[in-house]
Motif scaffolding. Structure first.
Motif, PDB file in Angstrom:
ATOM      1  N   GLY A 212      19.233 -14.980  -0.756  1.00  0.00           N
ATOM      2  CA  GLY A 212      18.203 -14.237  -0.947  1.00  0.00           C
ATOM      3  C   GLY A 212      17.008 -15.118  -1.283  1.00  0.00           C
ATOM      4  O   GLY A 212      17.017 -16.283  -0.576  1.00  0.00           O
ATOM      5  N   THR A 213      15.939 -14.707  -1.764  1.00  0.00           N
ATOM      6  CA  THR A 213      14.842 -15.574  -2.061  1.00  0.00           C
ATOM      7  C   THR A 213      14.127 -14.989  -3.022  1.00  0.00           C
ATOM      8  O   THR A 213      14.256 -13.784  -3.748  1.00  0.00           O
ATOM      9  N   THR A 214      13.110 -15.705  -3.483  1.00  0.00           N
ATOM     10  CA  THR A 214      12.355 -15.258  -4.768  1.00  0.00           C
ATOM     11  C   THR A 214      10.751 -15.095  -4.467  1.00  0.00           C
ATOM     12  O   THR A 214      10.182 -15.888  -3.613  1.00  0.00           O
ATOM     13  N   TYR A 215      10.123 -14.258  -5.084  1.00  0.00           N
ATOM     14  CA  TYR A 215       8.863 -13.747  -4.887  1.00  0.00           C
ATOM     15  C   TYR A 215       8.155 -13.775  -6.364  1.00  0.00           C
ATOM     16  O   TYR A 215       7.721 -12.868  -6.861  1.00  0.00           O
ATOM     17  N   GLY A 216       8.202 -14.963  -6.988  1.00  0.00           N
ATOM     18  CA  GLY A 216       7.686 -15.245  -8.345  1.00  0.00           C
ATOM     19  C   GLY A 216       8.500 -14.869  -9.581  1.00  0.00           C
ATOM     20  O   GLY A 216       8.101 -14.892 -10.611  1.00  0.00           O
ATOM     21  N   ASP A 217       9.825 -14.373  -9.060  1.00  0.00           N
ATOM     22  CA  ASP A 217      10.740 -14.089 -10.040  1.00  0.00           C
ATOM     23  C   ASP A 217      11.186 -15.352 -11.125  1.00  0.00           C
ATOM     24  O   ASP A 217      11.425 -16.321 -10.582  1.00  0.00           O
TER      25      ASP A 217
END
Length: 268
Positions: free
Chosen positions: A236-241
């Motif tokens: 997956g990936t993070t967007y400011g998490d």
């Protein structure tokens, strides 16, 4: 898998960088109907990725270590290299004697073909040639890459050409690495801008884009005989998490991925 290998064509489609939570939400909301109709029970299985970025994860998957079910095991694998003491190799596991699944399937008579997507498949340098170099035939061009707003439909068109060119009796193992979910993906959401950048919403829009074209790929792969398909994310990936952005890091949004496998019955 010992009955499947040698009888059916095989498809491994990795939706590069796809987050589990986004995949689940879109399936539940009816926003990815073409994928959802093939998911067992209409839902994605929650699994843990074997790596936190593309290169590591695919090296593991090509060795037989697909994403692991996110619940206590043991979890027998579909494919495994033969080695003593493997606790995840069972009677139903297809065991190969080569260093990786790709060459193992080639030894079993399969034509192995890679349609690459992200940079680790671009064959533009030594590192970008490692993964596609495992295959008898590999394809990559800029139209398949992360910067192309039409990457997946271009990849599907190439896959259709590959299938059409094969003799009828030739078994196929097709691997497609879909790059559309990977950043940059802002251009998949109407009204989004490069200046505003990628967000969880643009990531979701990229999955909807893939869904609009995936039916063609699945139809092509079932046009000659039954196909066993595996569709999953590699990480997956993070967007400011929790302050994180991107991947190659140990965050739940990176390690938790959607997974499904299913049969595609012949269309003719």
């Amino acid at each position: 898998m010992n009955e499947v290998v040698g009888r059916d064509d095989l498809l491994l489609l990795t939706l590069d960088t796809l987050r589990h939570d986004v995949a689940v939400e879109l399936a539940a909301a009816g926003r990815i109907p073409n994928l959802a109709r093939h998911l067992p029970g209409g839902v994605w299985e929650e699994r843990h990725a074997p790596g936190s970025f593309t290169y590591a994860s695919h090296q593991a998957m090509f060795a037989g270590f697909l994403p692991t079910p996110a619940r206590p095991g043991p979890h027998p694998r579909l494919f495994a290299a033969r080695f003593a003491g493997s606790e995840s190799t069972a009677g139903r596991t297809y065991v190969f004697d080569t260093p990786d699944l790709v060459s193992g399937l080639a030894s079993a008579g399969y034509r192995t073909v890679c349609v690459g997507g992200v940079g680790f498949f671009n064959k533009q340098g030594a590192l970008g040639d490692v993964l596609p170099g495992m295959f008898q035939e590999s394809h990559w061009e800029p139209a398949f890459g992360v910067a192309s707003p039409t990457s997946f439909e271009a990849q599907v068109e190439r896959a259709e050409q590959v299938v059409a060119a094969l003799p009828a009796d030739q078994r196929l193992f097709l691997f497609v690495n879909a790059s559309a979910l990977h950043q940059p993906n802002w251009f998949h959401l109407p009204g989004a801008t490069a200046e505003a950048g990628d967000t969880r919403a643009t990531h979701a829009a990229a999955l909807e884009y893939v869904d609009r074209h995936v039916g063609r790929l699945l139809t092509a792969m079932s046009s000659r005989r039954r196909c066993f398909a595996i569709v999953c994310s590699d990480h997956g990936t993070t967007y400011g998490d929790d302050g994180y952005t991107g991947h190659r890091l140990a965050h739940e949004a990176v390690w938790t991925v959607p997974y499904a496998h299913f049969f595609l019955e012949p269309s003719a």
